[in-house]
Design a protein around this motif. Structure first.
Motif, PDB file in Angstrom:
ATOM      1  N   GLY A 188     -12.579  -3.649   6.490  1.00  0.00           N
ATOM      2  CA  GLY A 188     -13.669  -3.731   7.465  1.00  0.00           C
ATOM      3  C   GLY A 188     -14.932  -4.316   6.862  1.00  0.00           C
ATOM      4  O   GLY A 188     -15.645  -5.090   7.520  1.00  0.00           O
ATOM      5  N   ARG A 189     -15.236  -3.942   5.616  1.00  0.00           N
ATOM      6  CA  ARG A 189     -16.455  -4.455   4.971  1.00  0.00           C
ATOM      7  C   ARG A 189     -16.394  -5.976   4.843  1.00  0.00           C
ATOM      8  O   ARG A 189     -17.354  -6.676   5.180  1.00  0.00           O
ATOM      9  N   ASP A 190     -15.278  -6.475   4.369  1.00  0.00           N
ATOM     10  CA  ASP A 190     -15.184  -7.918   4.189  1.00  0.00           C
ATOM     11  C   ASP A 190     -15.140  -8.649   5.521  1.00  0.00           C
ATOM     12  O   ASP A 190     -15.608  -9.794   5.626  1.00  0.00           O
ATOM     13  N   ARG A 191     -14.606  -8.006   6.549  1.00  0.00           N
ATOM     14  CA  ARG A 191     -14.657  -8.608   7.888  1.00  0.00           C
ATOM     15  C   ARG A 191     -16.107  -8.755   8.332  1.00  0.00           C
ATOM     16  O   ARG A 191     -16.509  -9.795   8.865  1.00  0.00           O
ATOM     17  N   PHE A 192     -16.905  -7.698   8.105  1.00  0.00           N
ATOM     18  CA  PHE A 192     -18.314  -7.779   8.480  1.00  0.00           C
ATOM     19  C   PHE A 192     -19.018  -8.893   7.710  1.00  0.00           C
ATOM     20  O   PHE A 192     -19.753  -9.700   8.295  1.00  0.00           O
ATOM     21  N   ILE A 193     -18.830  -8.946   6.400  1.00  0.00           N
ATOM     22  CA  ILE A 193     -19.555  -9.933   5.594  1.00  0.00           C
ATOM     23  C   ILE A 193     -19.163 -11.342   6.000  1.00  0.00           C
ATOM     24  O   ILE A 193     -20.020 -12.239   6.098  1.00  0.00           O
ATOM     25  N   ALA A 194     -17.874 -11.554   6.257  1.00  0.00           N
ATOM     26  CA  ALA A 194     -17.429 -12.893   6.667  1.00  0.00           C
ATOM     27  C   ALA A 194     -18.107 -13.313   7.959  1.00  0.00           C
ATOM     28  O   ALA A 194     -18.586 -14.456   8.095  1.00  0.00           O
ATOM     29  N   ASN A 214     -25.418  -9.167  15.443  1.00  0.00           N
ATOM     30  CA  ASN A 214     -24.535  -8.812  16.555  1.00  0.00           C
ATOM     31  C   ASN A 214     -23.122  -9.264  16.236  1.00  0.00           C
ATOM     32  O   ASN A 214     -22.794 -10.446  16.310  1.00  0.00           O
ATOM     33  N   GLU A 215     -22.302  -8.303  15.900  1.00  0.00           N
ATOM     34  CA  GLU A 215     -20.948  -8.616  15.457  1.00  0.00           C
ATOM     35  C   GLU A 215     -20.044  -8.940  16.638  1.00  0.00           C
ATOM     36  O   GLU A 215     -20.075  -8.243  17.658  1.00  0.00           O
ATOM     37  N   PRO A 216     -19.200  -9.938  16.507  1.00  0.00           N
ATOM     38  CA  PRO A 216     -18.184 -10.163  17.530  1.00  0.00           C
ATOM     39  C   PRO A 216     -17.091  -9.098  17.418  1.00  0.00           C
ATOM     40  O   PRO A 216     -16.988  -8.393  16.418  1.00  0.00           O
ATOM     41  N   TRP A 217     -16.309  -8.987  18.484  1.00  0.00           N
ATOM     42  CA  TRP A 217     -15.171  -8.067  18.503  1.00  0.00           C
ATOM     43  C   TRP A 217     -14.262  -8.388  17.315  1.00  0.00           C
ATOM     44  O   TRP A 217     -14.053  -9.546  17.017  1.00  0.00           O
ATOM     45  N   PRO A 218     -13.725  -7.427  16.589  1.00  0.00           N
ATOM     46  CA  PRO A 218     -13.808  -5.984  16.797  1.00  0.00           C
ATOM     47  C   PRO A 218     -14.854  -5.300  15.923  1.00  0.00           C
ATOM     48  O   PRO A 218     -14.807  -4.085  15.779  1.00  0.00           O
ATOM     49  N   SER A 219     -15.736  -5.998  15.303  1.00  0.00           N
ATOM     50  CA  SER A 219     -16.751  -5.499  14.379  1.00  0.00           C
ATOM     51  C   SER A 219     -16.095  -5.091  13.066  1.00  0.00           C
ATOM     52  O   SER A 219     -14.878  -4.943  12.966  1.00  0.00           O
ATOM     53  N   GLY A 220     -16.921  -4.875  12.070  1.00  0.00           N
ATOM     54  CA  GLY A 220     -16.398  -4.501  10.764  1.00  0.00           C
ATOM     55  C   GLY A 220     -16.285  -3.009  10.558  1.00  0.00           C
ATOM     56  O   GLY A 220     -15.932  -2.570   9.460  1.00  0.00           O
ATOM     57  N   ARG A 221     -16.562  -2.226  11.573  1.00  0.00           N
ATOM     58  CA  ARG A 221     -16.572  -0.768  11.405  1.00  0.00           C
ATOM     59  C   ARG A 221     -15.204  -0.223  10.995  1.00  0.00           C
ATOM     60  O   ARG A 221     -15.103   0.697  10.191  1.00  0.00           O
ATOM     61  N   THR A 222     -14.173  -0.797  11.548  1.00  0.00           N
ATOM     62  CA  THR A 222     -12.839  -0.217  11.441  1.00  0.00           C
ATOM     63  C   THR A 222     -12.004  -0.899  10.357  1.00  0.00           C
ATOM     64  O   THR A 222     -12.362  -1.946   9.833  1.00  0.00           O
TER      65      THR A 222
END
Length: 900
Positions: A188-194, A214-222
């Motif tokens: 999830g962290r690397d998804r957010f950073i990307a 503003n993160e696109p779906w599905p966000s990096g939370r998960t």
């Protein structure tokens, strides 16, 4: 471009930002008396930027901790504990004084000695508390888009190893072992950073409207399967959580902190938590929460940082990282920092908050927590031991002294529950002889959980049908609800494992006197009974292993039939849904294949030498259907709720090993779905499917169902099919029922309000009724387990228990379907028996009674099957798995696709 030109370009780009934020020029640690050793690598020396200047990729966090271990192997040890779904390794770092590092095994062994007062006397415990360093566990980054904590983990480790001038550090290293888990959710962290890097512009943008915030779906939370890892601790579905929980149980820290982020317009939260507290927490833990909070406050006061306590983030639900360790005796806490969700954000009050600010604040509380443990080492170790002493004492004298799980139809569910408890440090036995307890006789192989053990409070928390919230708290929430003000119930109010797994567990007021053998973490393997079959192999339906067997057999191309109804053969009754694998040509090869699948899936298989059925449908009956391998698709992306989409996909793919095709929801409007037999619509966010699919997409979906497709709607996705414009489902979503509503949901008739109305004299009840709004949704449920009854005459109910427990959330309530349109396959119980566990608003209890949980409606050659509540939520409603998978496999078998 030369390195000098590149350097100048960087300065020119970021100079305005640096000038606006002089904090970047300061040391991360705000105290001027602190300096740092040159022999310990700083973040900047390894990653080429100072702490807090950039959001660090998970691989770079690992690289930095590896550099610390290489520079100070006498004080740092890295230990891998899990691998994420996407292949990233998770680890924790052990940091302490060299002399403590040399006795880590002794320290860990001493904690386990304190864990069991049955073998460790008070005198021995006192000696251990007098000379054993206490363990502090700091966990960072469970939500991938809560970005500051992992960078704070690096800053904290560096400060502990390199700082000079901080008088606390020597005491921390001497009196404690600090364990840092820097990234709990690397995927999830690397998804957010990307996504952040993709959206970043010329310089960091403070405007919260900026795309970088503003993160696109599905966000990096998960994580990869879009699970909230902070709800998974006792159900252990995800590798990241399982590995972390196992590591925590290995060390048994006296303090556990989970460091999070929250909305940008808040400040900082730390313990004590909000009401309600779980009643199985003890007074010593609550007083220690105050102890940690006061020390955090002292440091925030010194540095002028705002904070708050007690208002939110309750300590009731046991599945958080900040609550689960409480049930082995730790003081577990959540810390929440307002998030920059990037490098800088402008708050609503106009102040700029930098990423660096947020990293610093988490660093401050991390060190303050370690300081509190070191300063109060002996007291915390003594409290830990006393927690175990009182747990065993309560288990011996309490109103419930044992739990007994007799053998039952879904024995795999019993075994799963037992193994779940064992994995969390609970002592569980399997009776080697029959015995009597609490007025009844139990057979051999019954599961026995004696509560006179250190894990007593965890057992009660997870096994009790009801964990009570204080009456005054409930009364206050109902007062707020009556005024349509938001309640402060933070998460679900029910999580009883026997109810969620639909397993009979008898609470007994006496200890069991019977010989038992310890139950292991792994459930018993599957096997073939009766030897090689000459006619057919049967797999009784209604358990997780049986579903896994079907999934594997279909993918292997095996011939599998299934009975819609129960039948009896050779004096044994087999439930509806039982799989029938006929023996045809190569009997020897088939036996080897069936035996292999049984071992692989855990299924119990019976070999037959006859097909003579004495009751129920024969093998050649029209009530026996051919099971074909359906191609399954799931709606993915906006507007689905990411949790729901991920949880559903996980249940199908990982619990039952069946492949799923994820299709972007917007593509469903024009996609050729003829290759698919089943389409699952998970729950949505606030938008709903109608706006994304449009009228043409909705009509296309209906035509696909009419040609033989099976549409599954989960939770509020049912709104799409139940909309009259869709014409796919003959039920309707209800408004909140008003006092005096008749069976059709219509209130007593009243004339339309004219411009002027007759005067009234109000009393208190009449006033309450006068201000009640009309045509509003029912009050939203935070999450309670409700009882539902299954129709045994419908093929969707084949192999399903007659009574189920459903986790009900949200405000959706639907009318029952009429018999000329379809079948209410499962409906909620009456108002007096509806609530199985948790809290339900009184009005919801009345309105939900007898309303449908599962509706099946034929539409042309296909079916729409609506689950009005999500059966896959958090992947912990195992008791609903057979019904859900029937909706996939059996519905596809009963559909009659139109050949084109």
């Amino acid at each position: 471009m030369s390195s000098r030109v590149a350097r100048y370009s960087f300065i020119l780009v970021f100079l305005p930002f640096i000038l606006c934020h002089p904090v970047f020029a300061e040391s991360l640690w705000p105290a001027p008396e602190v300096s740092y050793r040159s022999d310990i690598p700083s973040v900047e020396s390894v990653l080429d930027y100072p702490s807090g200047h950039h959001i660090t990729w998970s691989a770079d966090v690992t690289r930095y901790f590896e550099a610390l271990q290489e520079a100070a192997p006498q004080s740092v040890k890295l230990v891998p504990y899990a691998t994420s779904w996407e292949g990233r390794e998770l680890f924790y770092a052990v940091i302490s004084a060299p002399e403590n590092m040399q006795r880590l095994e002794e320290i860990r062994a001493n904690m386990h000695r304190l864990r069991d007062p049955r073998s460790t006397s008070a005198v021995e415990a006192s000696a251990i508390a007098g000379n054993t360093p206490a363990v502090t566990w700091l966990a960072y980054g469970v939500h991938g888009n809560e970005i500051s904590s992992s960078d704070a983990a690096m800053a904290t480790a560096y400060h502990l190893l390199a700082s000079k001038g901080d008088a606390r550090v020597a005491s921390i290293l001497e009196n404690s072992v600090v364990i840092i888990a820097p990234v709990q959710n690397p995927d999830g962290r690397d998804r957010f950073i990307a996504r952040y890097m993709t959206a970043r512009g010329l310089q960091p943008d403070a405007d919260p409207l900026s795309a970088e915030h503003n993160e696109p779906w599905p966000s990096g939370r998960t994580n990869h399967y879009l699970f909230d890892l902070n709800r998974d601790w006792f159900i252990r579905t995800q590798p990241e959580t399982r590995g972390h929980a196992d590591a925590v149980l290995e060390w048994l820290p006296v303090a556990f902190v989970d460091l999070h982020e929250m909305g940008s317009n808040s400040t900082y939260f730390f313990a004590p938590e909000a009401e309600p507290y779980n009643p199985h927490l003890v007074a010593g833990q609550r007083s220690n929460l105050e102890r940690f909070g006061r020390n955090n406050a002292k440091w925030f006061d010194r540095f002028g940082v705002d904070y708050f306590t007690r208002e939110v983030f309750d300590a009731f639900y046991p599945g958080y990282g900040a609550s689960w360790p409480s049930y082995f005796g730790s003081t577990a806490m959540t810390y929440e920092q307002a998030s920059a969700r990037g490098q800088v954000v402008r708050r609503d009050d106009g102040e700029l908050m930098t990423f660096r600010d947020t990293v610093r604040n988490h660093m401050v509380t991390s060190l303050a927590t370690a300081e509190t443990v070191a300063t109060n080492r002996e007291q915390l170790l003594t409290d830990f031991y006393e927690y175990q002493v009182t747990a065993v004492r309560e288990g011996r004298s309490g109103s419930i002294r044992s739990y007994i799980l007799p053998p039952q139809d879904d024995q795999a569910g019993v075994d799963r529950l037992a193994s779940l408890l064992v994995a969390q440090g609970v002592e569980v036995g399997r009776a080697e002889v029959g015995f009597s307890a609490c007025g009844r006789r139990y057979p051999r192989d019954s599961i026995v959980i004696d509560l006179a053990q250190p894990a007593k409070r965890l057992v009660r928390t997870l096994m009790d049908a009801q964990v009570e919230m204080p009456e005054e708290f409930i009364a206050e929430q109902e007062r707020l609800q009556d005024k349509r003000l938001p309640d402060v119930i933070y998460d679900v109010t029910a999580w009883s494992l026997p109810l969620m797994l639909n397993v009979q567990a008898d609470a007994c007021e006496q200890s069991v006197v019977a010989a038992t053998r310890a139950v292991g973490v792994e459930p018993p393997p599957g096997a073939v009974a009766g030897g090689p079959a000459s006619v057919a192999y049967l797999v009784p339906w209604g358990s997780r292993p049986a579903i896994r067997f079907l999934s594997a057999a279909l993918q292997a191309g095996m011939l599998v039939n299934s009975a819609d109804e129960a039948f009896v053969i050779k004096d044994r009754e087999y439930p509806g849904g039982t799989l029938i694998l006929p023996v045809r040509d190569d009997a020897e090869s088939l036996h080897a294949q069936v035996a292999s699948l049984a071992e692989q899936t855990g299924a119990q298989v019976i070999g037959l030498d006859t097909s003579w059925v004495t009751e129920g449908p024969s093998f050649g009956s029209r009530k026996v259907v051919r099971m074909l391998p359906p191609r399954v698709a799931i709606a993915w992306d906006v507007p689905t709720r990411a949790y729901a989409a991920g949880n559903t996909r996980f249940v199908i793919e990982r619990q039952f090993d069946y492949p799923v095709t994820a299709i972007r929801t917007a593509d469903l409007a024009s996609a050729d779905l003829s290759r698919y037999q089943v389409l699952v619509l998970p729950e949505t966010g606030s938008a709903g499917y109608a706006g994304v699919l449009g009228e043409s997409g909705r009509d296309s979906l209906r035509r696909w169902v009419e040609r033989g497709g099976v549409l599954l709607t989960l939770g509020n996705a049912t709104r799409l099919a139940a909309d009259p414009a869709a014409d796919m489902l003959a039920i309707r979503r209800e408004h909140a029922a008003l006092p005096g509503a008749d069976a059709d949901g219509n209130p007593a008739a009243e004339d339309p309000a004219p411009a002027v109305v007759p005067g009234t004299n109000l009393d208190e009840p009449a006033y309450a009724e006068a201000i009640r709004p009309r045509e509003v949704d029912p009050e939203s449920l935070g999450g309670a387990l409700l009882q539902a009854t299954v129709d045994p005459d419908h093929w969707l109910g084949a192999g399903v228990a007659r009574e189920l427990q459903v986790l009900a959330r949200g405000s959706d309530i639907y009318t029952p379907i009429r018999l000329d349109k379809g079948v209410n396959v499962a409906r909620f119980a009456g108002p007096d028996t509806l609530l199985a566990s948790g809290h339900v608003w009184p009005a919801n209890r009345r309105q939900l009674a007898y309303k449908p949980f599962v509706v099946a409606q034929p539409v042309g050659a296909g079916f729409v099957i609506a689950f009005t509540q999500d059966p896959t939520v958090r992947a912990y409603l195992d008791g609903l798995n057979t019904l859900f998978m029937n909706a996939i496999f059996r519905a596809a078998a009963h559909a009659r696709p139109v050949v084109r």
